[in-house]
Design a protein around this motif. Structure first.
Motif, short mmCIF file in Angstrom:
data_model
loop_
_atom_site.label_atom_id
_atom_site.label_comp_id
_atom_site.label_asym_id
_atom_site.label_seq_id
_atom_site.Cartn_x
_atom_site.Cartn_y
_atom_site.Cartn_z
N LEU A 1 -18.89 31.42 102.34
CA LEU A 1 -20.42 31.62 102.52
C LEU A 1 -20.83 31.77 100.87
O LEU A 1 -22.29 31.36 100.49
CB LEU A 1 -20.97 32.27 103.27
N VAL A 2 -20.26 32.28 99.94
CA VAL A 2 -20.93 32.63 98.54
C VAL A 2 -19.91 31.98 97.40
O VAL A 2 -18.89 31.87 97.28
CB VAL A 2 -20.62 34.33 98.45
N ALA A 3 -20.73 31.49 96.70
CA ALA A 3 -20.33 30.80 95.50
C ALA A 3 -19.18 31.83 94.67
O ALA A 3 -19.55 33.08 94.50
CB ALA A 3 -21.30 30.22 94.50
N PRO A 4 -18.11 31.50 94.37
CA PRO A 4 -17.22 32.09 93.63
C PRO A 4 -17.69 32.71 92.29
O PRO A 4 -18.39 32.05 91.76
CB PRO A 4 -15.85 31.06 93.41
N SER A 5 -17.20 34.13 92.13
CA SER A 5 -17.56 34.57 90.92
C SER A 5 -16.55 35.70 90.76
O SER A 5 -15.90 36.12 91.79
CB SER A 5 -19.04 35.08 90.93
N THR A 6 -16.70 36.62 89.55
CA THR A 6 -15.90 37.70 89.20
C THR A 6 -16.04 38.90 90.41
O THR A 6 -15.38 39.33 90.82
CB THR A 6 -16.06 37.94 87.90
N LEU A 7 -17.64 38.91 90.55
CA LEU A 7 -17.96 40.16 91.40
C LEU A 7 -17.52 39.77 92.79
O LEU A 7 -16.94 40.68 93.67
CB LEU A 7 -19.28 40.14 91.34
N ALA B 1 -11.11 29.01 104.85
CA ALA B 1 -12.57 29.96 104.21
C ALA B 1 -12.39 29.41 102.74
O ALA B 1 -13.41 29.05 102.28
CB ALA B 1 -12.61 31.18 104.53
N LEU B 2 -11.37 29.62 102.11
CA LEU B 2 -10.87 29.38 101.12
C LEU B 2 -11.23 27.94 100.57
O LEU B 2 -12.01 27.72 99.64
CB LEU B 2 -9.65 29.81 100.33
N GLY B 3 -10.58 27.04 101.28
CA GLY B 3 -11.03 25.64 101.05
C GLY B 3 -12.41 25.38 101.25
O GLY B 3 -12.89 24.35 100.57
N ILE B 4 -12.97 25.79 102.21
CA ILE B 4 -14.38 25.65 102.62
C ILE B 4 -15.37 25.89 101.29
O ILE B 4 -16.14 24.88 100.69
CB ILE B 4 -14.81 26.31 103.85
N GLY B 5 -15.14 27.14 100.85
CA GLY B 5 -15.65 27.53 99.65
C GLY B 5 -15.49 26.71 98.28
O GLY B 5 -16.28 26.13 97.64
N MET B 6 -14.20 26.13 98.26
CA MET B 6 -13.82 25.46 97.00
C MET B 6 -14.72 24.23 97.23
O MET B 6 -15.13 23.43 96.11
CB MET B 6 -12.22 25.14 97.05
N TYR B 7 -14.84 23.52 98.33
CA TYR B 7 -15.15 22.17 98.46
C TYR B 7 -16.95 22.45 98.52
O TYR B 7 -17.39 21.47 97.91
CB TYR B 7 -14.96 21.63 99.99
N ARG B 8 -17.35 23.44 99.10
CA ARG B 8 -18.71 23.57 99.15
C ARG B 8 -19.41 23.85 97.70
O ARG B 8 -20.64 23.22 97.18
CB ARG B 8 -19.37 24.65 99.87
N PHE B 9 -18.63 24.51 96.85
CA PHE B 9 -19.18 24.99 95.36
C PHE B 9 -18.59 24.08 94.38
O PHE B 9 -18.76 24.71 93.16
CB PHE B 9 -19.18 26.43 95.39
N ASP B 10 -18.15 23.05 94.68
CA ASP B 10 -17.44 22.36 93.57
C ASP B 10 -16.43 23.10 92.37
O ASP B 10 -16.56 22.92 91.42
CB ASP B 10 -18.41 21.56 92.86
N VAL B 11 -15.63 23.87 93.15
CA VAL B 11 -14.91 24.89 92.44
C VAL B 11 -13.76 23.78 91.54
O VAL B 11 -13.44 24.26 90.22
CB VAL B 11 -13.92 25.85 93.03
#
Length: 259
Positions: free
Chosen positions: A81-87, A138-148
């Motif tokens: 649900l949250v965009a990847p970041s260091t925090l 969940a990791l895959g979903i986040g990678m897809y949603r936020f264009d990682v």
């Protein structure tokens, strides 16, 4: 606020936190020689401290399992649900580490209090089975949603992790149950030469390593390389274990037929 002895379980009344830790240490299962380094040397010790804390507050093993699940699935939700970041990576890693430590603590509380049960073991395994599948999804979903990633082929890595992780876990549980049905009780080897070597070699497939790699989430390129290495190691170990388990069960069947 200082906790009085009347707030403690009957077994903890009058003893210090250090004494509770000592009783937990004496109630430990033998450390398997093949247990990966983080699980063996770090997670179990953190779990012992958390088990002492939970025991002195009268928490049941199932309640500790619930805390483990809350920490783990909070991390899973953040990944999706949250965009990847260091925090975010640090928070996810801390939550996963805590979830894993509480997963160790529930069994330690059960052994200390003598309250272990088939239902508790079932609950623990169900939480494990769920996190093995939902974490990489969940990791895959986040990678897809936020264009990682620029190349969508990277999305296959967490999907491969779902397959390898769930098959390995199911195979391990099924093999153990079939061995028990054949009258074989597994015992962990705790001695032997250079017991630390197998622990070190198991680091790539250690769930603790997976927990820690998320610290790199804010640097996608580095994170993906590290995560892909973990998945590759999991696939290799799962295949090798499947061959070994199949051979063990064939030998048990042959021995039963000869008898």
């Amino acid at each position: 606020m200082t906790q009085t002895s009347t707030d403690l379980p009957s077994g903890a009344a009058g003893e210090t936190f250090r004494q509770t830790l000592g009783r937990l240490a004496s109630a430990q299962k033998g450390a398997a020689r093949s247990a990966p380094a983080y699980s063996r040397f770090v997670n179990r010790r953190i779990g012992r401290v958390l088990a002492a804390w939970a025991y002195r507050r009268g928490l049941s093993p199932n309640a500790v399992t619930g805390i483990s699940a809350l920490c783990t699935f909070s991390a899973v939700a953040l990944l999706a649900l949250v965009a990847p970041s260091t925090l975010v990576g640090v928070v996810v890693s801390v939550l996963l580490v805590l979830g894993y430590a509480f997963d160790s603590a529930d069994g330690q509380v059960a052994r200390l209090t003598g309250t272990g049960s088939a239902a508790g073991e079932w609950l623990d395994h169900m939480v494990d089975a769920t996190k093995i599948v939902t974490l990489p999804i969940a990791l895959g979903i986040g990678m897809y949603r936020f264009d990682v990633v620029e190349d969508d082929l990277w999305l296959l890595v967490p999907l491969l992790h779902v397959v390898a992780g769930s098959v390995y876990f199911f195979g391990m549980i099924l093999t153990e149950q079939m061995r028990r049905a054949a009258g074989v009780v597994s015992t962990a080897a705790t001695g032997g030469r250079a017991p630390w070597l197998r622990s070190v070699l198991g680091i790539p497939t250690d769930y603790g390593t997976t927990c820690l790699v998320f610290v790199l989430l804010g640097v996608p390129t580095v994170f993906l390389v590290g995560y892909a290495a973990i998945v590759a190691a999991t696939v290799v170990v799962a295949l090798a274990a499947a061959v070994s388990w199949y051979g063990q069960l064939r030998r048990l069947a042959s021995a039963a037929g000869a008898a």
